[in-house]
Design a protein around this motif. Structure first.
Motif, PDB file in Angstrom:
ATOM      1  N   PRO A  15       5.575  10.724  -2.834  1.00 42.52           N
ATOM      2  CA  PRO A  15       4.462  11.750  -3.087  1.00 42.52           C
ATOM      3  C   PRO A  15       4.693  13.167  -3.151  1.00 42.52           C
ATOM      4  O   PRO A  15       5.913  13.589  -2.504  1.00 42.52           O
ATOM      5  CB  PRO A  15       3.491  11.555  -1.769  1.00 42.52           C
ATOM      6  CG  PRO A  15       3.707  10.139  -1.216  1.00 42.52           C
ATOM      7  CD  PRO A  15       5.280   9.830  -1.519  1.00 42.52           C
ATOM      8  N   GLU A  38       0.812  -1.296   0.073  1.00 43.50           N
ATOM      9  CA  GLU A  38       0.032   0.000  -0.041  1.00 43.50           C
ATOM     10  C   GLU A  38       0.943   1.225   0.010  1.00 43.50           C
ATOM     11  O   GLU A  38       0.257   2.311   0.001  1.00 43.50           O
ATOM     12  CB  GLU A  38      -0.920   0.018   1.299  1.00 43.50           C
ATOM     13  CG  GLU A  38      -0.450   0.237   2.341  1.00 43.50           C
ATOM     14  CD  GLU A  38       0.060  -1.178   2.906  1.00 43.50           C
ATOM     15  OE1 GLU A  38       0.600  -1.295   4.260  1.00 43.50           O
ATOM     16  OE2 GLU A  38       0.049  -2.257   2.522  1.00 43.50           O
ATOM     17  N   ALA A  39       2.255   0.832  -0.150  1.00 45.55           N
ATOM     18  CA  ALA A  39       3.016   2.246   0.085  1.00 45.55           C
ATOM     19  C   ALA A  39       2.985   3.439  -1.142  1.00 45.55           C
ATOM     20  O   ALA A  39       2.423   2.858  -2.401  1.00 45.55           O
ATOM     21  CB  ALA A  39       4.510   1.838  -0.085  1.00 45.55           C
ATOM     22  N   ARG A  40       2.957   4.575  -1.036  1.00 48.50           N
ATOM     23  CA  ARG A  40       2.647   5.695  -1.807  1.00 48.50           C
ATOM     24  C   ARG A  40       4.077   6.054  -2.505  1.00 48.50           C
ATOM     25  O   ARG A  40       4.091   6.774  -3.173  1.00 48.50           O
ATOM     26  CB  ARG A  40       2.099   6.792  -1.248  1.00 48.50           C
ATOM     27  CG  ARG A  40       0.786   6.528  -0.802  1.00 48.50           C
ATOM     28  CD  ARG A  40      -0.123   7.803  -0.476  1.00 48.50           C
ATOM     29  NE  ARG A  40       0.643   8.570   0.518  1.00 48.50           N
ATOM     30  CZ  ARG A  40       0.699   9.722   0.754  1.00 48.50           C
ATOM     31  NH1 ARG A  40      -0.126  10.604  -0.008  1.00 48.50           N
ATOM     32  NH2 ARG A  40       1.461  10.303   1.888  1.00 48.50           N
ATOM     33  N   TRP A  41       5.233   5.378  -1.989  1.00 45.65           N
ATOM     34  CA  TRP A  41       6.475   5.536  -2.951  1.00 45.65           C
ATOM     35  C   TRP A  41       6.958   4.202  -3.580  1.00 45.65           C
ATOM     36  O   TRP A  41       6.447   3.184  -3.276  1.00 45.65           O
ATOM     37  CB  TRP A  41       7.504   5.888  -1.667  1.00 45.65           C
ATOM     38  CG  TRP A  41       7.673   4.844  -0.696  1.00 45.65           C
ATOM     39  CD1 TRP A  41       6.876   4.736   0.473  1.00 45.65           C
ATOM     40  CD2 TRP A  41       8.812   3.879  -0.459  1.00 45.65           C
ATOM     41  NE1 TRP A  41       7.421   3.559   1.129  1.00 45.65           N
ATOM     42  CE2 TRP A  41       8.510   3.414   0.618  1.00 45.65           C
ATOM     43  CE3 TRP A  41       9.675   3.582  -1.299  1.00 45.65           C
ATOM     44  CZ2 TRP A  41       9.459   1.908   0.946  1.00 45.65           C
ATOM     45  CZ3 TRP A  41      10.758   2.369  -1.018  1.00 45.65           C
ATOM     46  CH2 TRP A  41      10.511   1.761   0.175  1.00 45.65           C
ATOM     47  N   ALA A  86       5.192   6.539   5.164  1.00 47.92           N
ATOM     48  CA  ALA A  86       3.762   5.714   5.164  1.00 47.92           C
ATOM     49  C   ALA A  86       2.625   6.648   4.820  1.00 47.92           C
ATOM     50  O   ALA A  86       2.804   8.007   5.429  1.00 47.92           O
ATOM     51  CB  ALA A  86       3.724   5.170   6.174  1.00 47.92           C
ATOM     52  N   PRO A  87       1.417   6.417   4.299  1.00 51.12           N
ATOM     53  CA  PRO A  87       0.449   7.197   4.263  1.00 51.12           C
ATOM     54  C   PRO A  87      -0.072   7.587   5.497  1.00 51.12           C
ATOM     55  O   PRO A  87      -0.131   6.992   6.485  1.00 51.12           O
ATOM     56  CB  PRO A  87      -0.665   6.319   3.692  1.00 51.12           C
ATOM     57  CG  PRO A  87       0.148   5.092   3.004  1.00 51.12           C
ATOM     58  CD  PRO A  87       1.492   4.977   3.616  1.00 51.12           C
ATOM     59  N   SER A  88      -0.448   8.980   5.913  1.00 48.61           N
ATOM     60  CA  SER A  88      -1.037   9.655   6.923  1.00 48.61           C
ATOM     61  C   SER A  88      -2.442   9.218   7.066  1.00 48.61           C
ATOM     62  O   SER A  88      -3.111   9.277   6.035  1.00 48.61           O
ATOM     63  CB  SER A  88      -0.606  11.071   6.950  1.00 48.61           C
ATOM     64  OG  SER A  88      -1.081  11.745   6.059  1.00 48.61           O
TER      65      SER A  88
END
Length: 390
Positions: A331, A312-315, A387-389
Motif C-alpha cells: 500500500p 484479504e492482504a493489501r500486498w 496486514a490491514p490496520s
C-alpha cells in the motif's frame, strides 16, 4: 578549488533506513536479513578450492582477451545453453563492472550518454559517471510486467545517446527480454546508430519456461554492435574470484573494429589473474550444481512467500520469471521507508523500491537467497506489518 574530481563526489549522506540498520547490527539484536544477496554466505554448494592450485598458477601469459583455454570454457558454457559463439569474439575482464568501463570508453566521448532501464539495480550511474558519461533513464512500465517498451527507449534518447543498456532478466524485476522487444529494439538501434549492451548475469536462473524468451543476445545476427556481459559472480556463485566475460557481436565490420579496439583497452589493464583463468573450465563445470541448488532454494522461498499472503492482504507478489529476488507491491500508506523501518523493528531487513528507482506505487524488494528456515522466520512479521490496520 577542490583537488578532487567532480565525478567522484557521490552523495555519502545516510538515509534513515541505513542508519537504523547500522544501529540494529551494532546493538547485536537479531536480524533476519532479506537483503542478503552474497551467494557465498547462504550455505550453497561451492567448488573445491584446489581448482585454483594449478601447477601454472604463478606463471604469466599476458593475453589481452584472456587465455584461450578460459575463453574456450566460456564458449563451452554458452554452448551448453544452446548458444554457439567463437572464443575469438570473447574478452575476459575482472568483473562485469570493469567490462562496462571498457565499453563506455569504447563507445562514448565525455558528455555522451547511455540509456539505462528503471527500475533496476543502482549501479550504472556510478559506472558511467566515473567514465565522464551520463545516463538517461527509460522506464520499464509496470503495465508491461516491467518489460521493455521501445517507445520509452526512443523517447529517452537524444543526439548524444551512444548505447542502450538492457538487463536480462531484470534485477530485481525478473522479467526476461522477449523476441518482439528485441526485434523492435534492434530496428531502433539500427535507425539511430545506438549499440546494445545486454547485462545477462542472471540469465541462467530462469524459474520457468516462457515462450518468446531471449536468454542471451550472444550468437545472434543483430543489426547493431552488440555486447553481452556475464561472469562467475552469478553464474557460479563466486564473486570473490573476479572474472567476467564480454561477448562482442553485431555486423561483422563493426564487430571486428570493436574487438580490435577493446583488445587495446584490455591490454592496458591485463586485470584477470592467472589462477582463475586456468581454473575456469573446472569452475564452470561445477556451476550446474550450484545453479540447481540455488534455483531449488529460490523456488522454495518464493513458494513460502506466496503462501504467506492471505486472501484479504493489501500486498502482493509481483509476477516474475527469474533471478534471485522477489518484489512486493505494498500500500502507498504508510509507504516504503516507513514499512521497512517497521519491519526492522520486528527484526526483518528488506529494501525499499526507491533503492531501485521504482515509481507508480510502493514496493519492497526481498532476496530469495537465505536458507529456507531463515526466510520462513521472516514471513510472520512480514505479513503482520503489512496486514490491514484497524
Amino acid at each position: 578549488m577542490s583537488p578532487f574530481s567532480a565525478r567522484t563526489d557521490f552523495p555519502r549522506t545516510w538515509n534513515p533506513l541505513a542508519r537504523a540498520l547500522a544501529e540494529r547490527r551494532a546493538s547485536g539484536r537479531p536480524l533476519v536479513d532479506l537483503t542478503e544477496t552474497n551467494p557465498t554466505r547462504v550455505g550453497l554448494p561451492a567448488p573445491e578450492p584446489a581448482l585454483l592450485a594449478t601447477p601454472r598458477a604463478l606463471g604469466y601469459t599476458p593475453e589481452p582477451q584472456g587465455l584461450l583455454s578460459a575463453r574456450e570454457a566460456v564458449a563451452a558454457h554458452l554452448a551448453s545453453r544452446g548458444v554457439r559463439v567463437s572464443p575469438e569474439h570473447l574478452l575476459l575482464s575482472a568483473s562485469t563492472s570493469e567490462s562496462y568501463g571498457w565499453l563506455f570508453k569504447l563507445l562514448c566521448e565525455p558528455g555522451d550518454n547511455v540509456l539505462v532501464p528503471a527500475p533496476s539495480y543502482p549501479l550504472f550511474e556510478y559506472l558511467t559517471r566515473l567514465e565522464g558519461v551520463e545516463t538517461r533513464t527509460y522506464r520499464l512500465p509496470r503495465a508491461h510486467g516491467f518489460g521493455l517498451d521501445v517507445d520509452e527507449v526512443a523517447a529517452a534518447r537524444d543526439a548524444r545517446t551512444r548505447a542502450v543498456l538492457v538487463v536480462n532478466p531484470g534485477n530485481p524485476t525478473g522479467h526476461y527480454l522477449q523476441e518482439g522487444e528485441l526485434e523492435a529494439l534492434g530496428a531502433l538501434c539500427a535507425q539511430t546508430g545506438m549499440a546494445l549492451l545486454s547485462d545477462e548475469v542472471f540469465s541462467d536462473f530462469a524459474w520457468d519456461e516462457e515462450p518468446g524468451r531471449v536468454a542471451t543476445v550472444a550468437g545472434r545476427a543483430l543489426p547493431m554492435p552488440t555486447f553481452s556481459l556475464s561472469g562467475l559472480s552469478k553464474v557460479a556463485g563466486l564473486p570473490g574470484l573476479k572474472l567476467g566475460w564480454l561477448h562482442v557481436g553485431g555486423p561483422e565490420a563493426a564487430r571486428d573494429e570493436a574487438l580490435a579496439r577493446l583488445e587495446l583497452v584490455a591490454d592496458t589493464y591485463l586485470s584477470v589473474n592467472t589462477p582463475v583463468q586456468l581454473a575456469l573450465p573446472g569452475l564452470l563445470a561445477q556451476a550446474p550444481r550450484f545453479q540447481a541448488a540455488l534455483l531449488a532454494r529460490v523456488g522454495e522461498n518464493r513458494r513460502r512467500l506466496l503462501q504467506a499472503r492471505s486472501r484479504e492482504a493489501r500486498w502482493d507478489v509481483v509476477p516474475a520469471h527469474g533471478g534471485w529476488s522477489s518484489v512486493l507491491r505494498i500500500p502507498l500508506a504508510p509507504g516504503e521507508e516507513a514499512t521497512c523501518l517497521a519491519l526492522l523493528d520486528e527484526g526483518v531487513g528488506v529494501q525499499p523500491g526507491y533503492f531501485y528507482d521504482f515509481t507508480g506505487g510502493a514496493f519492497l524488494v526481498l532476496s530469495l537467497l537465505p536458507p529456507p528456515d531463515v526466510f520462513a522466520a521472516a514471513l510472520e512479521p512480514l505479513a503482520r506489518v503489512l496486514a490491514p490496520s484497524g
